[in-house]
Design a protein around this motif. Structure first.
Motif, short mmCIF file in Angstrom:
data_model
loop_
_atom_site.label_atom_id
_atom_site.label_comp_id
_atom_site.label_asym_id
_atom_site.label_seq_id
_atom_site.Cartn_x
_atom_site.Cartn_y
_atom_site.Cartn_z
N UNK A 61 0.82 -1.21 0.00
CA UNK A 61 0.00 0.00 0.00
C UNK A 61 0.85 1.25 0.00
N UNK A 62 0.18 2.38 -0.04
CA UNK A 62 0.83 3.69 -0.02
C UNK A 62 1.06 4.10 1.43
N UNK A 63 2.30 4.38 1.78
CA UNK A 63 2.65 4.67 3.17
C UNK A 63 1.92 5.88 3.73
N UNK A 64 1.47 6.79 2.85
CA UNK A 64 0.77 7.99 3.32
C UNK A 64 -0.74 7.79 3.44
N UNK A 65 -1.22 6.60 3.10
CA UNK A 65 -2.66 6.32 3.12
C UNK A 65 -3.07 5.77 4.49
N UNK A 66 -4.04 6.40 5.11
CA UNK A 66 -4.43 6.01 6.47
C UNK A 66 -5.01 4.61 6.55
N UNK A 67 -5.76 4.21 5.55
CA UNK A 67 -6.33 2.86 5.56
C UNK A 67 -5.20 1.81 5.51
N UNK A 68 -4.18 2.10 4.73
CA UNK A 68 -3.02 1.20 4.68
C UNK A 68 -2.32 1.15 6.03
N UNK A 69 -2.12 2.30 6.65
CA UNK A 69 -1.50 2.35 7.97
C UNK A 69 -2.28 1.51 8.97
N UNK A 70 -3.60 1.65 8.95
CA UNK A 70 -4.45 0.86 9.86
C UNK A 70 -4.28 -0.64 9.61
N UNK A 71 -4.22 -1.03 8.33
CA UNK A 71 -4.09 -2.45 7.99
C UNK A 71 -2.75 -3.01 8.47
N UNK A 72 -1.70 -2.23 8.31
CA UNK A 72 -0.38 -2.68 8.74
C UNK A 72 -0.31 -2.85 10.25
N UNK A 73 -0.81 -1.87 10.98
CA UNK A 73 -0.80 -1.96 12.44
C UNK A 73 -1.66 -3.14 12.91
N UNK A 74 -2.81 -3.29 12.29
CA UNK A 74 -3.69 -4.42 12.63
C UNK A 74 -3.00 -5.76 12.36
N UNK A 75 -2.25 -5.83 11.27
CA UNK A 75 -1.52 -7.06 10.93
C UNK A 75 -0.49 -7.39 12.00
N UNK A 76 0.23 -6.36 12.47
CA UNK A 76 1.22 -6.60 13.53
C UNK A 76 0.56 -7.18 14.77
N UNK A 77 -0.58 -6.63 15.13
CA UNK A 77 -1.28 -7.09 16.34
C UNK A 77 -1.83 -8.49 16.16
N UNK A 78 -2.46 -8.74 15.01
CA UNK A 78 -3.14 -10.02 14.80
C UNK A 78 -2.17 -11.15 14.47
N UNK A 79 -1.13 -10.88 13.70
CA UNK A 79 -0.21 -11.94 13.29
C UNK A 79 0.87 -12.21 14.33
N UNK A 80 1.34 -11.13 14.98
CA UNK A 80 2.48 -11.29 15.88
C UNK A 80 2.19 -10.90 17.32
N UNK A 81 0.99 -10.42 17.60
CA UNK A 81 0.57 -10.24 18.98
C UNK A 81 0.98 -8.97 19.68
N UNK A 82 1.41 -7.95 18.95
CA UNK A 82 1.79 -6.71 19.62
C UNK A 82 2.53 -5.79 18.67
N UNK A 83 3.07 -4.72 19.24
CA UNK A 83 3.88 -3.78 18.47
C UNK A 83 4.84 -3.08 19.42
N UNK A 84 6.13 -3.21 19.15
CA UNK A 84 7.17 -2.65 20.01
C UNK A 84 8.05 -1.62 19.31
#
Length: 252
Positions: A61-84
């Motif tokens: 996705x486009x790094x400046x796109x908010x929907x993409x940002x949301x998807x990436x953060x959600x992926x970190x939480x759902x796939x790997x269980x957190x964000x550090x």
């Protein structure tokens, strides 16, 4: 034991070049990483290179796109269980030449991608729990020596990187103690992004560097890994110049 064992990181702009080098270093030191870039195929190849889905996953996705940002953060939480850890590496520079010739639409787009998006990624990461519950968080922004001194034909790019450096200062001041925010400011690193600055004349360009070579992604990755690690636990709001010494004589 790796410096980032058990940590989860997002590295933007990480299908190649400096971003991929940073992601590779973090994975080698125990982190699991969510990669971002525009092209799904390049991301899939990068994730496979880093060891596959247990270690890295790509979200296009486009790094400046908010929907993409949301998807990436959600992926970190759902796939790997957190964000550090968060590395804001995405940057664009479609303009080369005098400031007076810089198209204003391009200038706005560069500022949005190089600066505003970095703030947005931090906002999203903090909202998702970065630095919460006693689990320290760390952010590194990838700036440039172009943001430290006059940058000539890439002047507007330098303006955006100067803003990113100051954004780092302000975030470091506001987000402690739970989150540390630092930046790196590389000189020319041998990547596709920087090719126009050295292609066909690498030896001549490198001769201005006390280290007598241009950078490689691993040079930046080591500095970023340090700033993200607990070894840098009392460092925040700072910009580490990674430049082979080229700015020591006043040049960029």
């Amino acid at each position: 034991m790796g410096a980032h064992d058990g940590k989860v990181a997002i590295v933007t702009g990480s299908s190649r070049g400096i971003g991929l080098g940073i992601a590779a270093r973090l994975v080698a030191e125990g982190a699991r990483v969510v990669l971002t870039a525009r092209k799904p195929e390049a991301l899939a190849e990068a994730a496979e290179q880093l060891g596959g889905a247990d270690h890295a996953v790509g979200v296009a996705g486009n790094a400046a796109d908010e929907a993409h940002q949301d998807e990436v953060v959600r992926t970190a939480l759902e796939r790997f269980g957190g964000l550090d850890l968060l590395v804001n590496n995405t940057g664009i520079n479609p303009v080369y030449g005098p400031l007076l010739d810089t198209p204003l639409d391009a200038a706005r787009k560069m500022f949005d991608t190089n600066v505003v998006a970095a703030l947005a990624w931090v906002q999203k990461a903090v909202a998702a729990g970065l630095g919460a519950d006693g689990r320290p968080g760390a952010v590194v922004n990838v700036a440039s020596i172009a943001g430290i001194g006059a940058a000539g034909p890439i002047a507007w790019y330098g303006v955006t990187k100067a803003a990113l450096i100051h954004l780092t200062t302000e975030l470091g001041y506001q987000l402690g103690p739970g989150i540390r925010v630092n930046a790196v400011a590389p000189a020319i690193v041998k990547t596709q992004f920087a090719q126009a600055l050295y292609e066909g004349r690498e030896e001549k360009v490198a001769s201005a560097y006390p280290m007598k070579r241009l950078g490689v992604p691993e040079d930046v990755a080591g500095a970023v890994s340090f700033l993200l690690s607990e070894d840098a636990g009392w460092i925040t709001g700072q910009t580490l110049v990674v430049d082979g010494g080229v700015t020591l004589g006043g040049g960029l």
